[in-house]
Design a protein around this motif. Sequence first.
Motif, PDB file in Angstrom:
ATOM      1  N   ILE A 168      13.113   0.028 -21.538  1.00  0.00           N
ATOM      2  CA  ILE A 168      12.227  -0.326 -20.418  1.00  0.00           C
ATOM      3  C   ILE A 168      12.566   0.508 -19.181  1.00  0.00           C
ATOM      4  N   ALA A 169      13.844   0.834 -19.018  1.00  0.00           N
ATOM      5  CA  ALA A 169      14.269   1.515 -17.790  1.00  0.00           C
ATOM      6  C   ALA A 169      13.669   2.913 -17.677  1.00  0.00           C
ATOM      7  N   GLN A 170      13.255   3.512 -18.785  1.00  0.00           N
ATOM      8  CA  GLN A 170      12.717   4.872 -18.689  1.00  0.00           C
ATOM      9  C   GLN A 170      11.191   4.921 -18.579  1.00  0.00           C
ATOM     10  N   CYS A 171      10.562   3.750 -18.492  1.00  0.00           N
ATOM     11  CA  CYS A 171       9.116   3.725 -18.240  1.00  0.00           C
ATOM     12  C   CYS A 171       8.885   4.133 -16.786  1.00  0.00           C
ATOM     13  N   PRO A 172       7.993   5.104 -16.537  1.00  0.00           N
ATOM     14  CA  PRO A 172       7.855   5.612 -15.164  1.00  0.00           C
ATOM     15  C   PRO A 172       7.312   4.581 -14.176  1.00  0.00           C
ATOM     16  N   ILE A 173       6.661   3.519 -14.680  1.00  0.00           N
ATOM     17  CA  ILE A 173       6.147   2.520 -13.735  1.00  0.00           C
ATOM     18  C   ILE A 173       6.907   1.198 -13.824  1.00  0.00           C
ATOM     19  N   THR A 174       8.117   1.236 -14.331  1.00  0.00           N
ATOM     20  CA  THR A 174       8.922   0.011 -14.299  1.00  0.00           C
ATOM     21  C   THR A 174       9.236  -0.349 -12.845  1.00  0.00           C
ATOM     22  N   ALA A 175       8.977  -1.607 -12.492  1.00  0.00           N
ATOM     23  CA  ALA A 175       9.221  -2.057 -11.113  1.00  0.00           C
ATOM     24  C   ALA A 175      10.722  -2.109 -10.858  1.00  0.00           C
ATOM     25  N   PRO A 176      11.162  -1.687  -9.672  1.00  0.00           N
ATOM     26  CA  PRO A 176      12.611  -1.668  -9.402  1.00  0.00           C
ATOM     27  C   PRO A 176      13.261  -3.045  -9.562  1.00  0.00           C
ATOM     28  N   GLU A 177      12.504  -4.114  -9.332  1.00  0.00           N
ATOM     29  CA  GLU A 177      13.075  -5.461  -9.398  1.00  0.00           C
ATOM     30  C   GLU A 177      13.088  -6.043 -10.816  1.00  0.00           C
ATOM     31  N   TRP A 178      12.824  -5.220 -11.826  1.00  0.00           N
ATOM     32  CA  TRP A 178      12.719  -5.758 -13.195  1.00  0.00           C
ATOM     33  C   TRP A 178      14.009  -6.407 -13.677  1.00  0.00           C
ATOM     34  N   ASP A 179      15.146  -5.989 -13.145  1.00  0.00           N
ATOM     35  CA  ASP A 179      16.455  -6.484 -13.587  1.00  0.00           C
ATOM     36  C   ASP A 179      17.029  -7.519 -12.613  1.00  0.00           C
TER      37      ASP A 179
END
Length: 604
Positions: free
Chosen positions: A392-403
């Motif tokens: 998931i971390a390498q998806c270009p539109i992953t939101a910074p707050e995902w973790d």
Amino acid sequence: MTAATIPGLDQAPTTHQRLLTWVRQVAELTTPEKVVWCDGSAEEWRTLTDKLVDAGTFVRLEKKFNSFWCASDPNDVARVEERTFICSRDEADAGPTNNWMDPVDMKVVMTEHYRGSMAGRTMYVIPFCMGPLTAEKPMLGVEITDSEYVVVSMHIMTRMGTKALALFGEDAEFVRCLHSVGAPLKPGQKDVPWPCDTTKYITQFPEERMIWSYGSGYGGNALLGKKCYSLRIASVIARQEGWLAEHMLILKLTSPEQRVHYIAAAFPSSCGKTNLAMLEPSIPGWKVETLGDDIAWMRFGEDGRLYAVNPENGFFGVAPGTGWKTNPNAMRTLYQGNSIFTNVALTDDGDVWWEGYSEAPPDHLTTWKREHWTLASDEFTSHPNSRYCTPIAQCPITAPEWDDPNGVPISAIFFGGRRATTIPLVVESRDWQHGVFLGATLSSETTAAATGQVGVVRRDPMAMLPFIGYHAGDYFQHWIDTGKHADTAKLPKIFYVNWFRRGEDGRFLWPGFSENARVLKWAIERIEGHGTAFHTAIGYVPGASALDLDGLDTPIEDIQAALKVDHDEWQAEIPLIEQWFATIGDKLPSSLHDELEALKHRLA
Ligand code: GTP
Ligand code: SPV
Ligand code: MN
């Protein structure tokens, strides 16, 4: 061989006694050649992917960095719902929607399958954590498996290894997950690329927080942190603790005015969660970022709002239909590499291909069945449930707050299914209880994500039919109660969508994919109080003029047909809902019965 002599067993990097005892017991039962405690390191990934290449399970891709093609046994391609059991002590607790067997009896049967089942193989011990490692109460598990494919997939899909084990201390609670492909090797026997057994069991013991899986290597059957833990076991924990474990994507939507809303959406397997989670809006100024594509754990925050966390660390996405036009963000994620592709086609130059990957297939491919394929062939190159597994971390539109362990506050919950008729493009529920009714009566055509017939309409409440770890009636009551305990004004609004309604000629009426942003926009307008809607028998439905259709070339008649609330179709739906509610029995919340009566009254 006695356990004491099994190499690796005593090299445990932990002093957690219950973990050590359990690992020893499993090793004694399954008699592996050696035991490996997984650390989750890049070196471990390298060693195991090399081993999988040597075994013929993986082909290293030339065209995608650190990525692999894999073809399963043709009979091990999807979740096996008819072989999935909820072994609660009391049969009544499994309810009418789950297979049940007495836990003692099930253990007797499965123990005989596990006896010696890891012979000739390595037994891997994978400590893992579902959800952020920094959570106040990290959700821990340990998967024991004899499959290298499972270990490397767990590297992507979970936070695992040393960093997870560090949270175990001496006595932390954890979910015991036991997995064996059920293919012991005799001395000197050559392995096959995809070992598995024709007999399969996917078994949850909810009271013991334990999972036993046997005979399959496929994702949802074998990556036990996913559906088995994060939905079936977690839904039981969630009910007891007052939260929700759901089959939902989580996305962040930012309007042109920079207002942010988080949306969670439950669609059944292979019905569009990953695609919506990574949506590239067709309407200017709107932005979607991804937090999760399959599972959401939702708890009330101190401010009374419902906050969602994605327990996973990767995407295990449907490959066919994923392309630059439909889901460019998935393509960008996969182009980063570090991915495993299962049951797609392999190109001659060391890349992957599947139906929808690009407009024109290469002249020659190796199919998922390892057969030659040319442009003259009329077979599919890829299994309809072929999958990519990617971080998931390498998806270009992953939101910074995902973790973020606190999660994100949810403004809207979408339920949706795959229905050729009846269900309009979008309906807004009248209130929480009505929204729960919409979710509880959700219906969808079956897909290739599970074995069995495809295209049959079935009820799939909250897209959780195969994943509710207890009685479906209690589950509905838990949803109703969740709304009662909350400040109504702070609850998410509930919508019901259908991207899959068809015209008479079978074409989709709504273009879907990036155009779904238009429906999200309307939902946000409703939440913010300025969107318009008709008050229909089934809920609030927009007229075509209430949707932003700017720049859309779909004929207006199709949009109107997609939005139509057809009274004849709904009259035909009522007996189906009645039948479904009858199967739930006495535990159907009276409020849902009331909702059905009110719907009948409004339709009359
Ligand atoms: P699971 O991983 O099985 O839980 O599936 P999912 O809900 O994440 O479904 P996914 O997004 O992978 O989509 C499944 C299939 O539906 C793919 O073949 C997509 O191309 C197709 N699909 C997704 N969104 C749309 C849409 O808006 N319209 C149409 N017509 N098809 C869609
Ligand atoms: C699903 O079937 O809903 C999936 C894939 O997301 S699996 O992990 O196999 O369950
Ligand atoms: Mn899913």
